[in-house]
Enzyme design. Structure first.
Site, PDB file in Angstrom:
ATOM      1  N   GLY A  16       0.808  -1.214   0.000  1.00 52.92           N
ATOM      2  CA  GLY A  16       0.000   0.000   0.000  1.00 52.92           C
ATOM      3  C   GLY A  16       0.839   1.260   0.000  1.00 52.92           C
ATOM      4  CB  ILE A  21       1.564   6.550   5.654  1.00 58.00           C
ATOM      5  CG1 ILE A  21       0.892   7.718   6.380  1.00 58.00           C
ATOM      6  CG2 ILE A  21       2.448   5.754   6.612  1.00 58.00           C
ATOM      7  CD1 ILE A  21      -0.141   7.285   7.417  1.00 58.00           C
ATOM      8  CG  ASP A  66      -5.856  -8.033  -3.930  1.00 60.45           C
ATOM      9  OD1 ASP A  66      -5.640  -7.424  -2.861  1.00 60.45           O
ATOM     10  OD2 ASP A  66      -6.869  -8.736  -4.132  1.00 60.45           O
ATOM     11  CG  ASN A  93       1.127   1.472   4.832  1.00 63.75           C
ATOM     12  OD1 ASN A  93       0.920   2.085   5.873  1.00 63.75           O
ATOM     13  ND2 ASN A  93       0.847   1.973   3.640  1.00 63.75           N
ATOM     14  CB  SER A 146      -6.191   3.235  12.513  1.00 63.89           C
ATOM     15  OG  SER A 146      -7.020   4.377  12.669  1.00 63.89           O
ATOM     16  CE1 TYR A 159      -8.853   1.752   7.879  1.00 64.78           C
ATOM     17  CE2 TYR A 159      -9.169   3.066   9.865  1.00 64.78           C
ATOM     18  CZ  TYR A 159      -8.375   2.661   8.809  1.00 64.78           C
ATOM     19  OH  TYR A 159      -7.109   3.162   8.681  1.00 64.78           O
ATOM     20  CE  LYS A 163      -6.127   0.011   9.361  1.00 65.71           C
ATOM     21  NZ  LYS A 163      -4.913  -0.370   8.625  1.00 65.71           N
TER      22      LYS A 163
END
Length: 257
Positions: A16, A21, A66, A93, A146, A159, A163
């Protein structure tokens, strides 16, 4: 201070990483001597990011695909070993954020988030660890969590759940990986200025107002923490999560306040 050769002779995979980031992490690793395999699902982004790093004198290879696909993950690990003979650091990431009201959140959105955020990280860690334990010299894994793993945020139930799961995965893997001298940690970024977040014209002003340190993070703030946790200086740190949010989660005011 981390030296300009801190990652010399080390091979790293970062997923990613076409922008934001992940890209900053790759750029900083390459600047310190690492051979970096840069992954993004967007081939154009991956190739552009790699070219920028090469133009700056870094050694970087594009791996478009992917990051949640198990076969593709193994191909990245195989490429790392083919390129330099070993795999030393892996930074999982890649992640997707699909906002949505819990009461109507669609099944396909949930499974997309699970596929990338959990499946991708789990199977990348698995493939990397299997390679690292055959090398008998240890290694480092890092997952991107996160602040939403620590503090509820509206419309991010799916989400935030994924995390938080990554942080538990890192803790659990301490049992599995420590005998092979592989450490595993997570970073938990808060509000950060990236290409995606800056699409919101109010983002910087809002998060500057509610972040105790007076501004959202820059990508370099997150990259600095990531590089430390995968460096030789952090080999005795494992199973931990480092929150990087300018103090926001200590007081947690809502962006709508």
């Amino acid at each position: 201070m981390m030296t300009s050769t801190a990652f010399e002779n080390k091979t790293v995979i970062v997923t990613g990483a076409g922008q934001g980031i992940g890209f900053e992490i790759c750029k900083q690793l390459a600047a310190r001597g690492a051979t970096v395999l840069l992954n993004d699902i967007d081939e154009v982004l991956a190739n552009g990011a790699v070219q920028a790093i090469k133009d700056a004198g870094g050694n970087c290879i594009a791996c478009a695909g992917d990051s949640g696909d198990k076969d593709f993950i193994q191909s990245m690990v195989d490429l790392a070993v083919k390129t330099s003979g070993s795999l030393d650091v892996v930074i999982a990431n890649a992640g997707i954020t699909l906002f949505g009201d819990f009461f109507t959140y669609p099944q396909d959105s949930l499974y997309k988030v699970l596929h990338t955020n959990l499946g991708g990280t789990f199977f990348l860690a698995q493939a990397a660890a299997n390679q690292m334990r055959t090398q008998a010299k240890g290694g480092s894994l890092l997952f991107t969590s996160s602040v939403t793993a620590h503090q509820a945020h509206k419309d991010l139930a799916a989400y935030g759940m994924t995390k938080a799961a990554l942080e538990m995965l890192a803790k659990n893997l301490v049992l599995e990986l420590s005998p092979f001298k592989i450490n595993v940690n997570t970073i938990a970024p808060g509000a950060t200025l990236t290409e995606r977040t800056m699409d919101d014209p109010n983002y910087e002003a809002v998060w500057s107002r509610i972040t105790p340190m007076g501004s959202p993070a820059k990508t370099i703030d997150i990259a600095n923490a990531a590089l430390f946790l995968v460096s030789d200086g952090a080999k005795h740190i494992t199973g931990q999560s480092l929150v990087i949010d300018g103090g926001w989660s200590a007081i947690s005011p809502s962006p709508n306040e």
